[in-house]
Design a protein around this motif. Structure first.
Motif, mmCIF file in Angstrom:
data_model
loop_
_atom_site.group_PDB
_atom_site.id
_atom_site.type_symbol
_atom_site.label_atom_id
_atom_site.label_comp_id
_atom_site.label_asym_id
_atom_site.label_seq_id
_atom_site.Cartn_x
_atom_site.Cartn_y
_atom_site.Cartn_z
ATOM 1 N N ARG A 37 0.838 -1.204 0.000
ATOM 2 C CA ARG A 37 0.000 0.000 0.000
ATOM 3 C C ARG A 37 0.873 1.253 0.000
ATOM 4 N N ALA A 40 2.487 1.813 -3.434
ATOM 5 C CA ALA A 40 1.568 2.345 -4.439
ATOM 6 C C ALA A 40 1.427 3.859 -4.331
ATOM 7 N N VAL A 44 4.744 4.057 -9.407
ATOM 8 C CA VAL A 44 3.775 3.376 -10.261
ATOM 9 C C VAL A 44 3.939 1.880 -10.060
ATOM 10 N N VAL A 45 2.894 1.217 -9.591
ATOM 11 C CA VAL A 45 2.895 -0.233 -9.418
ATOM 12 C C VAL A 45 2.070 -0.834 -10.548
ATOM 13 N N LEU A 46 2.661 -1.749 -11.292
ATOM 14 C CA LEU A 46 1.993 -2.359 -12.439
ATOM 15 C C LEU A 46 1.856 -3.867 -12.202
ATOM 16 N N GLY A 64 -4.410 -1.177 -4.443
ATOM 17 C CA GLY A 64 -5.249 -0.954 -5.604
ATOM 18 C C GLY A 64 -6.432 -0.071 -5.286
ATOM 19 N N PHE A 66 -5.453 -0.270 -9.410
ATOM 20 C CA PHE A 66 -4.329 0.229 -10.174
ATOM 21 C C PHE A 66 -4.800 0.688 -11.556
ATOM 22 N N ARG A 67 -4.256 1.803 -12.010
ATOM 23 C CA ARG A 67 -4.671 2.359 -13.315
ATOM 24 C C ARG A 67 -4.445 1.339 -14.422
ATOM 25 N N TYR A 68 -3.282 0.734 -14.433
ATOM 26 C CA TYR A 68 -2.939 -0.256 -15.464
ATOM 27 C C TYR A 68 -2.630 -1.597 -14.809
ATOM 28 N N ALA A 69 -2.870 -2.658 -15.562
ATOM 29 C CA ALA A 69 -2.435 -4.006 -15.183
ATOM 30 C C ALA A 69 -2.189 -4.785 -16.466
#
Length: 268
Positions: A37, A40, A44-46, A64, A66-69
């Motif tokens: 946490r 994040a 940027v956590v992908l 989360g 998250f914007r992208y995965a």
């Protein structure tokens, strides 16, 4: 990052982050969850996985949404939880151009297996397929022989625990991660010279780990069994869920070092 209870090892204070049909199936340590946490909020956590979209959506990963995965081993990029249709179409085209189609691979695989050792056969997001097997009953030499056929047809075979994947060589995590990184730089969310830190434990992670600026893997899993290494790679000291927590700490260290380097550059 997450483990079944059996694969968690001696880790204490586990937190469930995935349920299937109401039953808890995947965990991480409380320490890993808390630090993820925090991470994040700092970087940027992908999330990047071989899981299908449906399987990924079962996970409530700390830090989360998250914007992208990246899911489906790079075959899908999720944007705010939804698959990017253009990226999926591109992955499908490149997979089709690179060798055999999924139908041909499926037929060849089904010809080679039987229910004396195969528990499940699954197709994933119309991109690849995998088996869930009784490892003890699996015929000796099956994986090597199957991988040989796959590689001659533009695919590859990989075993991760009880699962044996057949994956198009054109579908890989590193390409999808590079695409997300490009978008983040273009959007101004990421500096162009920001380093990429990556973690993974399976053969399907090897290309991503090798392409990262810095990488870490645990002392368990397929890559450990293969003895895989890379000049940019470090290993955890622990195994199981404790290794997951150790990798999150490693990310924190890397983010702090990157921030310190950037600050010195700006000051100079």
């Amino acid at each position: 990052m997450i483990y079944s209870r059996a694969a968690s090892g001696d880790a204490d204070e586990l937190v469930c982050v995935e349920y299937l049909d109401g039953e808890p199936i995947s965990y991480l340590t409380e320490r890993a969850g808390a630090r993820l946490r925090e991470l994040a909020r700092l970087a940027v956590v992908l999330p990047t996985t071989t899981r299908t979209i449906e399987q990924y959506r079962r996970i409530a990963l700390p830090g989360g949404p998250f914007r992208y995965a990246v899911t489906s081993n790079g075959g899908n990029v999720l944007v705010d939880g939804e698959p990017d249709a253009a990226w999926r179409a591109r992955a499908g085209r490149e997979a089709a151009a690179g060798g055999a189609g999924l139908a041909e691979v499926r037929a060849e695989l089904l010809r080679r297996i039987d229910d004396s050792w195969v528990l499940k056969f699954r197709e994933a997001d119309d991109l690849f397929c995998y088996l869930v097997v009784n490892v003890a009953a699996m015929p000796a030499g099956f994986l090597a022989e199957w991988d040989g056929w796959c590689r001659a047809h533009g695919w590859g075979a990989s075993q991760q625990g009880r699962k044996i994947y057949a994956m198009p060589q054109a579908v890989c995590k590193s390409v999808a991660v590079a695409e997300v990184r490009r978008r983040l730089v273009e959007e101004g969310e990421l500096a162009a010279d920001a380093p990429l830190l990556a973690a993974g434990d399976g053969a399907l992670d090897a290309e991503l780990l090798a392409s990262a600026d810095f990488a870490v893997r645990p002392r368990h899993g397929e890559l450990e069994e293969l003895g895989w290494t890379s000049p940019n790679l470090v290993l955890t000291e622990s195994r199981g869920a404790d290794a997951g927590a150790e990798m999150v700490e490693w990310f924190h260290t890397g983010v702090r070092a990157s921030a310190a380097t950037a600050a010195k550059r700006l000051a100079g």
